[in-house]
Design a protein around this motif. Structure first.
Motif, short mmCIF file in Angstrom:
data_model
loop_
_atom_site.label_atom_id
_atom_site.label_comp_id
_atom_site.label_asym_id
_atom_site.label_seq_id
_atom_site.Cartn_x
_atom_site.Cartn_y
_atom_site.Cartn_z
N SER A 37 34.59 22.65 14.71
CA SER A 37 34.71 23.57 13.59
C SER A 37 36.03 24.32 13.73
O SER A 37 36.30 24.89 14.78
CB SER A 37 33.54 24.55 13.58
OG SER A 37 33.71 25.46 12.51
N PRO A 38 36.85 24.33 12.71
CA PRO A 38 38.16 24.98 12.79
C PRO A 38 38.11 26.49 12.59
O PRO A 38 39.15 27.12 12.42
CB PRO A 38 38.93 24.31 11.65
CG PRO A 38 37.89 23.99 10.65
CD PRO A 38 36.67 23.60 11.45
N CYS A 39 36.94 27.09 12.68
CA CYS A 39 36.80 28.52 12.40
C CYS A 39 37.60 29.41 13.34
O CYS A 39 37.95 30.53 12.97
CB CYS A 39 35.33 28.92 12.42
SG CYS A 39 34.41 28.17 11.06
N ARG A 54 28.27 29.80 7.79
CA ARG A 54 27.14 28.90 7.48
C ARG A 54 26.81 28.02 8.68
O ARG A 54 27.70 27.63 9.43
CB ARG A 54 27.50 28.02 6.28
CG ARG A 54 27.73 28.82 5.01
CD ARG A 54 28.22 27.94 3.90
NE ARG A 54 27.33 26.82 3.64
CZ ARG A 54 26.88 26.48 2.46
NH1 ARG A 54 27.24 27.16 1.39
NH2 ARG A 54 26.08 25.44 2.31
N GLU A 55 25.54 27.69 8.81
CA GLU A 55 25.10 26.80 9.89
C GLU A 55 25.66 25.39 9.73
O GLU A 55 25.91 24.69 10.71
CB GLU A 55 23.58 26.72 9.94
CG GLU A 55 22.92 27.95 10.50
CD GLU A 55 21.41 27.77 10.60
OE1 GLU A 55 20.94 26.62 10.71
OE2 GLU A 55 20.72 28.79 10.58
N ASP A 56 25.86 24.97 8.49
CA ASP A 56 26.34 23.62 8.23
C ASP A 56 27.87 23.53 8.12
O ASP A 56 28.40 22.54 7.63
CB ASP A 56 25.68 23.05 6.98
CG ASP A 56 25.92 23.90 5.74
OD1 ASP A 56 26.37 25.06 5.87
OD2 ASP A 56 25.64 23.40 4.63
N ILE A 60 30.42 20.56 6.57
CA ILE A 60 31.21 20.84 5.36
C ILE A 60 32.68 20.55 5.63
O ILE A 60 33.35 19.87 4.85
CB ILE A 60 31.01 22.29 4.89
CG1 ILE A 60 29.58 22.49 4.37
CG2 ILE A 60 32.03 22.66 3.81
CD1 ILE A 60 29.23 23.93 4.08
N PHE A 61 33.19 21.04 6.76
CA PHE A 61 34.59 20.81 7.10
C PHE A 61 34.86 19.31 7.29
O PHE A 61 35.90 18.81 6.88
CB PHE A 61 34.97 21.57 8.37
CG PHE A 61 35.06 23.06 8.16
CD1 PHE A 61 35.74 23.59 7.08
CD2 PHE A 61 34.48 23.93 9.06
CE1 PHE A 61 35.83 24.96 6.88
CE2 PHE A 61 34.56 25.30 8.88
CZ PHE A 61 35.25 25.82 7.78
#
Length: 85
Positions: A37-39, A54-56, A60-61
């Protein structure tokens, strides 16, 4: 677009660059795309920050990144389009 989420194409391309650039840190430490995840990326476009809650988010990314694949023309990346190939 992913479900009810919509993002500018240029932002999705930037997301893909971030994800592609950070997928392999070293040959021994490969990060599977499904779990990445690129968060935590400081250059993540701001419109993706709500997705991080979000958990998903990783899925999504991943889907957005796949939509920006280089081998698809921008018109054909749109589900309503046909005929580029």
């Amino acid at each position: 677009q992913d479900g009810d989420l919509k993002f500018p194409l240029e932002s999705v391309k930037k997301l893909k660059e971030l994800m592609d650039g950070n997928r392999h840190i070293s040959p021994r430490m490969m990060v599977p795309m499904a779990s990445y995840s690129p968060c935590q990326e400081k250059h993540l476009p701001e419109e993706f920050r709500p997705v991080c809650k979000r958990e998903d988010a990783p899925m999504i990314f991943r889907r957005l990144s796949l939509a920006a694949e280089d081998d698809l023309c921008e018109i054909c990346a749109n589900a309503a389009c046909a005929g580029c190939f």
